[in-house]
Design an enzyme around this catalytic site. Structure first.
Site, mmCIF file in Angstrom:
data_model
loop_
_atom_site.group_PDB
_atom_site.id
_atom_site.type_symbol
_atom_site.label_atom_id
_atom_site.label_comp_id
_atom_site.label_asym_id
_atom_site.label_seq_id
_atom_site.Cartn_x
_atom_site.Cartn_y
_atom_site.Cartn_z
ATOM 1 C CG ASP A 2 -3.159 41.312 41.607
ATOM 2 O OD1 ASP A 2 -4.254 41.202 41.927
ATOM 3 O OD2 ASP A 2 -2.524 42.476 41.289
ATOM 4 C CG HIS A 19 -12.290 36.343 44.214
ATOM 5 N ND1 HIS A 19 -10.974 37.181 44.011
ATOM 6 C CD2 HIS A 19 -13.275 37.342 44.037
ATOM 7 C CE1 HIS A 19 -11.114 38.243 43.968
ATOM 8 N NE2 HIS A 19 -12.503 38.408 43.700
ATOM 9 C CG LEU A 113 2.676 26.402 57.187
ATOM 10 C CD1 LEU A 113 4.183 27.048 56.601
ATOM 11 C CD2 LEU A 113 2.012 26.191 56.158
HETATM 12 C C1 IPE Z 1 -6.670 39.324 44.072
HETATM 13 O O1 IPE Z 1 -7.240 39.205 42.695
HETATM 14 C C2 IPE Z 1 -7.585 38.855 44.997
HETATM 15 C C3 IPE Z 1 -8.277 39.901 45.979
HETATM 16 C C4 IPE Z 1 -7.817 41.054 46.099
HETATM 17 C C5 IPE Z 1 -9.263 39.597 47.048
HETATM 18 P P1 IPE Z 1 -7.986 40.494 41.889
HETATM 19 O O2 IPE Z 1 -9.335 40.194 42.320
HETATM 20 O O3 IPE Z 1 -7.284 41.622 42.354
HETATM 21 O O4 IPE Z 1 -7.848 40.049 40.484
HETATM 22 P P2 IPE Z 1 -7.268 40.971 39.204
HETATM 23 O O5 IPE Z 1 -6.127 41.832 39.807
HETATM 24 O O6 IPE Z 1 -8.593 41.787 38.869
HETATM 25 O O7 IPE Z 1 -7.064 40.022 38.115
HETATM 26 MG MG MG Z 2 -5.792 42.770 41.424
#
Ligand code: IPE
Ligand code: MG
Length: 241
Positions: A2, A19, A113
């Site tokens: 996250d 991402h 792994l």
């Molecule tokens: C996690 O990062 C990635 C996925 C859920 C695909 P987020 O997209 O939830 O990032 P924040 O929480 O908005 O910072």
């Molecule tokens: Mg998030």
């Protein structure tokens, strides 16, 4: 995993840039786990609830997933990493499903792994699908069945229950991840955003884990008495971890 979006926002970048950095962090984490001798790494990449995000972000995430599979699977295989994907794949494009199946088939005998990606996964979904499949196979169990009868049908029946759960990005919740399997898992929460979660951060988490006493419902005294033999969880919990 996250915090990708916040990582990007802090840098005035679009969420997708976060991402992309998240994928790089995955690559680094796989290496760090191999170096540490971790046998199973399970990453929560996309939850059943993530479909609620803006369509554009969902579509870009899917493209990123496809590209990562196209570009990384050969390298995973070279490094003797077995790839598994858990979750409800029925909502994914056929192209992505085919890539997943090919990658799983190619890497299925690798033993260094096991990398599991949870995609369109939800812990409640997992328990329900396991129950449905158990009862389809063994209808006579409809009125009663045991944990040991159900667990072979759960998505992660090929591994032990996890020792350590790590959530990055500051939230302190499980968010419908491996609900059944986390019953005795040590939980670790960190404010570090996923793209910044590196080998050093992993070492912190492992160090925290090493300070804990895993009693599996027993008392400290019992654990000390059985020193030398391993504590095991009730109901066939983490047996030989
Ligand atoms: C996690 O990062 C990635 C996925 C859920 C695909 P987020 O997209 O939830 O990032 P924040 O929480 O908005 O910072
Ligand atoms: Mg998030």
């Amino acid at each position: 995993m996250d915090g990708n979006g916040r990582w990007a926002k802090k840098r005035f970048l679009p969420r997708i840039a976060g991402h992309r950095r998240g994928v790089e962090a995955v690559r680094a984490m796989i290496k760090a786990c191999v170096d540490l001798g971790v046998e199973y790494l399970t990453l929560f990449a996309f939850s059943s609830e993530n479909w609620r995000r803006p369509a554009e972000e969902v579509s870009l995430l899917m493209q990123l997933f496809v590209r990562a599979l196209e570009q990384e699977v050969a390298r995973l295989h070279e490094n003797q990493i077995r790839l598994r994907v858990i979750g409800d794949l029925s909502r994914f494009e056929p192209k992505l499903v085919t890539l997943i199946q090919q990658a799983e088939a190619l890497t299925c005998n690798n033993t260094r792994l096991t990398l599991t990606i949870a995609a369109n996964y939800g812990g409640r979904w997992d328990i329900l699908q396991a129950t449905h499949r158990l009862l389809a196979d063994k209808p006579d169990l409809a009125t009663s069945f045991t944990e040991d009868e159900l667990t072979p049908y759960l998505s992660m029946s090929y591994t032990r229950e996890p020792d350590l759960f790590i959530r990055t990005g500051g939230e302190q919740r499980i968010s419908n991840f491996l609900l059944w399997q986390l019953a005795y898992t040590e939980l670790y929460f960190t404010d570090t955003l996923w793209p910044d979660f590196d080998a050093k951060a992993l070492n912190h988490a492992v160090h925290s884990y090493q300070q804990r006493e895993r009693r599996f419902g027993r008392t400290s005294e019992q654990l000390r008495e059985s020193l030398g033999s391993r504590a095991s969880a009730p109901g066939g919990g983490p047996p030989d971890a």
